[in-house]
Design an enzyme around this catalytic site. Structure first.
Site, PDB file in Angstrom:
ATOM      1  N   ASP A 197      -5.053   1.228  16.615  1.00 33.68           N
ATOM      2  CA  ASP A 197      -6.024   2.333  16.641  1.00 33.68           C
ATOM      3  C   ASP A 197      -7.148   2.087  17.649  1.00 33.68           C
ATOM      4  OD1 ASP A 197      -7.117   0.237  15.219  1.00 33.68           O
ATOM      5  OD2 ASP A 197      -7.237   1.306  13.321  1.00 33.68           O
TER       6      ASP A 197
ATOM      7  N   ASN B  50     -11.308   0.802   0.976  1.00 32.32           N
ATOM      8  CA  ASN B  50     -10.758   1.993   0.310  1.00 32.32           C
ATOM      9  C   ASN B  50      -9.237   2.083   0.456  1.00 32.32           C
ATOM     10  OD1 ASN B  50     -10.395   2.724   2.963  1.00 32.32           O
ATOM     11  ND2 ASN B  50     -11.760   4.491   2.929  1.00 32.32           N
TER      12      ASN B  50
ATOM     13  N   HIS C  15      -7.546   1.841   3.347  1.00 28.76           N
ATOM     14  CA  HIS C  15      -7.015   2.370   4.612  1.00 28.76           C
ATOM     15  C   HIS C  15      -6.283   1.286   5.393  1.00 28.76           C
ATOM     16  CE1 HIS C  15     -11.063   1.447   6.690  1.00 28.76           C
ATOM     17  NE2 HIS C  15     -10.192   0.868   7.475  1.00 28.76           N
TER      18      HIS C  15
ATOM     19  N   GLU D 143      -6.851   7.061   6.462  1.00 25.66           N
ATOM     20  CA  GLU D 143      -7.824   7.077   5.375  1.00 25.66           C
ATOM     21  C   GLU D 143      -7.246   7.733   4.118  1.00 25.66           C
ATOM     22  OE1 GLU D 143     -10.571   5.527   5.525  1.00 25.66           O
ATOM     23  OE2 GLU D 143     -11.870   6.081   7.193  1.00 25.66           O
TER      24      GLU D 143
HETATM   25  C1  GLP Z   1     -11.049  -1.112  10.455  1.00 25.02           C
HETATM   26  C2  GLP Z   1      -9.696  -1.110  11.165  1.00 25.02           C
HETATM   27  C3  GLP Z   1      -8.578  -1.577  10.280  1.00 25.02           C
HETATM   28  C4  GLP Z   1      -9.024  -2.839   9.545  1.00 25.02           C
HETATM   29  C5  GLP Z   1     -10.167  -2.520   8.633  1.00 25.02           C
HETATM   30  C6  GLP Z   1     -10.666  -3.721   7.847  1.00 25.02           C
HETATM   31  O1  GLP Z   1     -11.490   0.109   9.994  1.00 25.02           O
HETATM   32  N1  GLP Z   1      -9.338   0.155  11.731  1.00 25.02           N
HETATM   33  O2  GLP Z   1      -7.425  -1.824  11.066  1.00 25.02           O
HETATM   34  O3  GLP Z   1      -7.945  -3.347   8.812  1.00 25.02           O
HETATM   35  O4  GLP Z   1     -11.235  -2.002   9.402  1.00 25.02           O
HETATM   36  O5  GLP Z   1     -11.532  -4.476   8.619  1.00 25.02           O
HETATM   37  P1  GLP Z   1     -11.998  -5.942   8.319  1.00 25.02           P
HETATM   38  O6  GLP Z   1     -10.855  -6.828   8.637  1.00 25.02           O
HETATM   39  O7  GLP Z   1     -13.152  -6.173   9.234  1.00 25.02           O
HETATM   40  O8  GLP Z   1     -12.376  -5.996   6.883  1.00 25.02           O
END
Ligand code: GLP
Length: 243
Positions: free
Chosen positions: A67, A136, A138, A143
């Site tokens: 993404d 959440n 995702h 989402e």
């Molecule tokens: C972001 C990314 C996800 C990631 C998530 C969790 O929103 N788009 O790919 O898995 O956050 O992030 P973190 O690893 O910093 O908790």
């Protein structure tokens, strides 16, 4: 779904790096699906070390990221392209032209999404995909919603994701409200998945994932339908969910 409980973040990074190493050593032209966020940073550090020690070779590897924020270009330190360059690609022997991140500043987003899907298809699919998980549930930027979208698409970020990700920005107002993300279909089509989670913020999402019920309110739960998923969690989460 395989569940691996590790002592801490360091062990999580080592375990996942070894899975990457085996994949690359079995297939030198592997297509790797990569993620951003704080969770995979340790994995990328280990991959850099392994590449420097000549344990793995990225010469023929292709990477494709999940993404990107809409509106941020590669020079913006908060963009996922910048993140990937500075946490991995600049330090390994991968060819930059073989690293793909969606373009958050595309002129035509419909076309960008279609071309991203086409690229994945032309590459023959993704051999190994690493995923983090949002509090959440995702995955990538898919989402919680009434329905999930299969293909690469533009999505509105939820308030909780904007809040969670604001820690990387000067102010919450700077966090983009939209992103371009691989869809659930592409993620489900990958041959093998590693999902990593640490810390108390992820307890609820992981509990729901491992309960095995599938709901669009927690997009990660769809992974219960995938045949080759390894979920790696730390002891803190494991304790909270009695595993
Ligand atoms: C972001 C990314 C996800 C990631 C998530 C969790 O929103 N788009 O790919 O898995 O956050 O992030 P973190 O690893 O910093 O908790």
């Amino acid at each position: 779904m395989n569940l691996v409980v590790v002592k801490d973040y360091n062990e999580m990074s080592n375990v996942s790096a070894n899975i990457f190493k085996n994949t690359i050593n079995q297939k030198s032209n592997s297509v790797l699906g990569l993620a951003t966020g704080s969770t995979p940073i340790g994995l990328y550090k280990r991959l850099i070390e392994m590449n420097n020690n000549k344990e793995i070779d990225f010469k023929n590897v292709t990477t494709i990221n999940l993404d990107e924020y809409i509106g941020l270009d590669e020079k913006n330190p908060q963009s996922y392209r910048y993140f990937m360059d500075n946490n991995l690609f600049n330090y390994i022997n991968i060819k930059k032209e073989n690293t793909f991140v969606p373009n958050g500043r595309a002129k035509n987003f419909d076309l960008e999404c279609k071309n991203y899907d086409k690229r994945i298809q032309e590459l023959g699919g993704i051999d190994l995909q690493v995923l983090g998980i949002g509090a959440n549930g995702h995955i990538a930027f898919n989402e919680p919603s009434e329905y999930l979208i299969s293909q690469t698409h533009i999505t509105n970020l939820t308030k909780s994701t904007i809040e969670a990700n604001s820690r990387f920005f000067n102010s919450i107002n700077d966090v983009p409200k939209q992103a371009i993300t691989m869809g659930i279909g592409q993620i489900m089509n990958t041959k093998k998945i590693i999902l990593m989670a640490t810390g108390k913020d992820k307890v609820k999402a992981i509990r729901e994932l491992l309960e095995g019920n599938i709901t669009t309110k927690n997009p990660a739960t769809i992974l219960n339908l995938h045949k080759n998923v390894t979920v790696i969690i730390d002891e803190l989460i494991a304790r909270e969910i009695n595993r």
